[in-house]
Design an enzyme around this catalytic site. Sequence first.
Site, short mmCIF file in Angstrom:
data_model
loop_
_atom_site.label_atom_id
_atom_site.label_comp_id
_atom_site.label_asym_id
_atom_site.label_seq_id
_atom_site.Cartn_x
_atom_site.Cartn_y
_atom_site.Cartn_z
N ALA A 123 0.84 -1.20 0.00
CA ALA A 123 0.00 0.00 0.00
C ALA A 123 0.87 1.24 0.00
O ALA A 123 2.04 1.21 0.39
CB ALA A 123 -0.92 0.00 1.23
N ASP A 124 0.28 2.33 -0.45
CA ASP A 124 0.92 3.63 -0.37
C ASP A 124 -0.16 4.65 -0.05
O ASP A 124 -1.28 4.56 -0.57
CB ASP A 124 1.61 4.01 -1.69
CG ASP A 124 2.45 5.25 -1.50
OD1 ASP A 124 3.54 5.12 -0.89
OD2 ASP A 124 2.04 6.33 -1.93
N THR A 125 0.15 5.59 0.82
CA THR A 125 -0.83 6.60 1.24
C THR A 125 -0.24 7.99 1.07
O THR A 125 0.91 8.23 1.43
CB THR A 125 -1.23 6.37 2.72
OG1 THR A 125 -1.76 5.05 2.85
CG2 THR A 125 -2.27 7.39 3.17
N GLY A 140 -3.35 3.67 -2.22
CA GLY A 140 -3.34 2.67 -3.28
C GLY A 140 -3.01 1.34 -2.65
O GLY A 140 -2.14 1.25 -1.78
#
Length: 194
Positions: A70-72, A107
């Site tokens: 994930a990426d935030t 994501g």
Amino acid sequence: MQKRRFVLASNSSRRIALLKLLGYKFDIIPHEIEEDVCCDILPSDLVQNLAFLKANDVAKRVDDAIIIAADTIISCKGAILGKPKDVYDAKRMLSMLSGTEHDVLSGICIINMPLKKKLLRIGRTYIKIRHITEEEIDAYIQTGEPLDKAGAYAIQGKGKKFIEKIDGSYTNAVGLPLEIVREMLNNILNDTNA
């Protein structure tokens, strides 16, 4: 009963704690991707691209597992806010967020190895920050909490005192939208070719 090996492509304490809430056992293999947010790209595309790059990086080192990455980021006033580079950048970000609404975008990429099947999704949470005084910003930065958080604040930490309103997934705002991850994992696990 869990039959597949799960791998979280992160050593983020927040993501580890959140994924544990789903009840799965998993290994941790951190990605080796530079998280560059200085791109001329839509925030939703950026978080998906970074999540894919992280998952793919770990997939190259794992033969048989379901990899979760994930990426935030924060999107505010047309600017993309990742993790601050230093205390001055944290102060700039917090000053920009003060008294505004912004989006928290995550994501999520899940790759099923060795089949190389991938799922990509986006989580979005709207947050309104109350007006924050310069003294409050300086005191908050002194805690050290903002320095490794997208947008320079932690909704689950001391930064929660600045939150006026949340619309959407709380766990997304922390860094891993569990509702979406659960659905994606169910899709992967129920795929007859998995």
